[in-house]
Design a protein around this motif. Structure first.
Motif, PDB file in Angstrom:
ATOM      1  N   GLY A 106       0.839  -1.215   0.000  1.00 24.54           N
ATOM      2  CA  GLY A 106       0.000   0.000   0.000  1.00 24.54           C
ATOM      3  C   GLY A 106       0.858   1.243   0.000  1.00 24.54           C
ATOM      4  O   GLY A 106       0.608   2.227  -0.715  1.00 24.54           O
ATOM      5  N   VAL A 107       1.950   1.227   0.826  1.00 22.79           N
ATOM      6  CA  VAL A 107       2.853   2.387   0.872  1.00 22.79           C
ATOM      7  C   VAL A 107       3.572   2.509  -0.461  1.00 22.79           C
ATOM      8  O   VAL A 107       3.775   3.615  -0.977  1.00 22.79           O
ATOM      9  N   GLY A 108       3.945   1.415  -1.065  1.00 24.48           N
ATOM     10  CA  GLY A 108       4.622   1.455  -2.360  1.00 24.48           C
ATOM     11  C   GLY A 108       3.714   2.019  -3.443  1.00 24.48           C
ATOM     12  O   GLY A 108       4.108   2.857  -4.260  1.00 24.48           O
ATOM     13  N   VAL A 109       2.457   1.514  -3.435  1.00 22.71           N
ATOM     14  CA  VAL A 109       1.507   2.010  -4.424  1.00 22.71           C
ATOM     15  C   VAL A 109       1.280   3.492  -4.201  1.00 22.71           C
ATOM     16  O   VAL A 109       1.220   4.291  -5.135  1.00 22.71           O
ATOM     17  N   MET A 110       1.178   3.891  -2.921  1.00 23.86           N
ATOM     18  CA  MET A 110       0.972   5.315  -2.621  1.00 23.86           C
ATOM     19  C   MET A 110       2.169   6.136  -3.038  1.00 23.86           C
ATOM     20  O   MET A 110       2.037   7.251  -3.546  1.00 23.86           O
ATOM     21  N   ALA A 111       3.373   5.571  -2.823  1.00 27.86           N
ATOM     22  CA  ALA A 111       4.581   6.300  -3.218  1.00 27.86           C
ATOM     23  C   ALA A 111       4.619   6.479  -4.729  1.00 27.86           C
ATOM     24  O   ALA A 111       4.950   7.544  -5.248  1.00 27.86           O
ATOM     25  N   VAL A 112       4.247   5.389  -5.466  1.00 23.04           N
ATOM     26  CA  VAL A 112       4.234   5.479  -6.933  1.00 23.04           C
ATOM     27  C   VAL A 112       3.186   6.495  -7.369  1.00 23.04           C
ATOM     28  O   VAL A 112       3.420   7.334  -8.237  1.00 23.04           O
ATOM     29  N   MET A 113       2.009   6.435  -6.727  1.00 24.83           N
ATOM     30  CA  MET A 113       0.948   7.374  -7.085  1.00 24.83           C
ATOM     31  C   MET A 113       1.337   8.792  -6.729  1.00 24.83           C
ATOM     32  O   MET A 113       1.069   9.738  -7.495  1.00 24.83           O
ATOM     33  N   LEU A 114       2.006   8.955  -5.587  1.00 20.51           N
ATOM     34  CA  LEU A 114       2.476  10.278  -5.178  1.00 20.51           C
ATOM     35  C   LEU A 114       3.516  10.792  -6.179  1.00 20.51           C
ATOM     36  O   LEU A 114       3.485  11.960  -6.588  1.00 20.51           O
ATOM     37  N   THR A 165       1.734  11.747  -9.344  1.00 18.97           N
ATOM     38  CA  THR A 165       0.987  12.975  -9.140  1.00 18.97           C
ATOM     39  C   THR A 165       1.913  14.161  -9.168  1.00 18.97           C
ATOM     40  O   THR A 165       1.627  15.178  -9.808  1.00 18.97           O
ATOM     41  N   VAL A 166       3.019  14.065  -8.461  1.00 17.22           N
ATOM     42  CA  VAL A 166       3.985  15.166  -8.436  1.00 17.22           C
ATOM     43  C   VAL A 166       4.531  15.392  -9.854  1.00 17.22           C
ATOM     44  O   VAL A 166       4.665  16.525 -10.313  1.00 17.22           O
ATOM     45  N   ASP A 167       4.850  14.281 -10.544  1.00 19.63           N
ATOM     46  CA  ASP A 167       5.371  14.397 -11.914  1.00 19.63           C
ATOM     47  C   ASP A 167       4.347  15.054 -12.821  1.00 19.63           C
ATOM     48  O   ASP A 167       4.667  15.963 -13.600  1.00 19.63           O
ATOM     49  N   ARG A 168       3.091  14.647 -12.710  1.00 20.02           N
ATOM     50  CA  ARG A 168       2.045  15.257 -13.539  1.00 20.02           C
ATOM     51  C   ARG A 168       1.843  16.719 -13.177  1.00 20.02           C
ATOM     52  O   ARG A 168       1.590  17.548 -14.064  1.00 20.02           O
ATOM     53  N   GLU A 169       1.969  17.055 -11.920  1.00 16.99           N
ATOM     54  CA  GLU A 169       1.837  18.452 -11.507  1.00 16.99           C
ATOM     55  C   GLU A 169       2.946  19.295 -12.126  1.00 16.99           C
ATOM     56  O   GLU A 169       2.713  20.407 -12.619  1.00 16.99           O
TER      57      GLU A 169
END
Length: 163
Positions: free
Chosen positions: A11-19, A22-26
């Motif tokens: 879950g933390v890994g998926v969140m880190a990837v999603m984070l 998200t940061v990259d897309r921002e």
């Protein structure tokens, strides 16, 4: 429990990837927005340049129309000048023809005058010869008369030249 840790870790890994995504897309979105702003500024600049060029083109068209009107008037003047030149040339040709006719008549008159002068001189010399011969005949006749004339008469002495 291990399964819980695996799920938490996943879950933390998926969140880190999603984070991270998200940061990259921002960041990409921020760059796109900045690019859009820059592009819109460039578009505005180019629109202003186009507007300036349109005003310049309008001014050039106006000056071109005035130049065209001036060229039209100059062409008309040139046509008038050419027509006048042609008229003058035809008049000059007519004048030259008249001059040639007059020169021909003048030479004819001069030759006739010279011929008349020569005829006059010939006639004059013939008349002088005739006068001389007539005078000689008169003198011969007078001498013949003087031989028979009475020298006591005054008229006879005048005729014979006796003083």
């Amino acid at each position: 429990m291990k399964l819980n840790y695996i799920f938490i870790f996943l879950g933390v890994g998926v969140m880190a990837v999603m984070l991270f995504q998200t940061v990259d897309r921002e960041f990409k979105l921020h760059n796109v927005k900045a690019g859009l702003v820059m592009t819109s500024e460039e578009v505005k600049k180019k629109e202003e340049d186009i507007a300036n060029l349109k005003t310049k083109i309008k001014g050039l068209k106006e000056s071109l129309s005035t130049i065209n009107s001036k060229m039209d008037t100059l062409r008309m003047k040139q046509e008038v000048a050419l027509k006048g030149t042609k008229d003058q040339e035809t008049k000059l040709e007519a004048c030259n023809k008249q001059k040639a006719d007059i020169v021909k008549k003048r030479t004819d008159i001069e030759s006739a005058s010279v011929k008349l002068h020569i005829d006059h001189q010939a006639t004059k010399t013939k008349a002088q010869q005739e006068i001389q011969s007539l005078k000689q005949q008169i003198l011969d006749r007078d001498k013949a008369i003087c031989a028979f004339a009475d020298t006591t008469n005054e008229q006879a002495r005048k005729l014979c030249g006796i003083i």
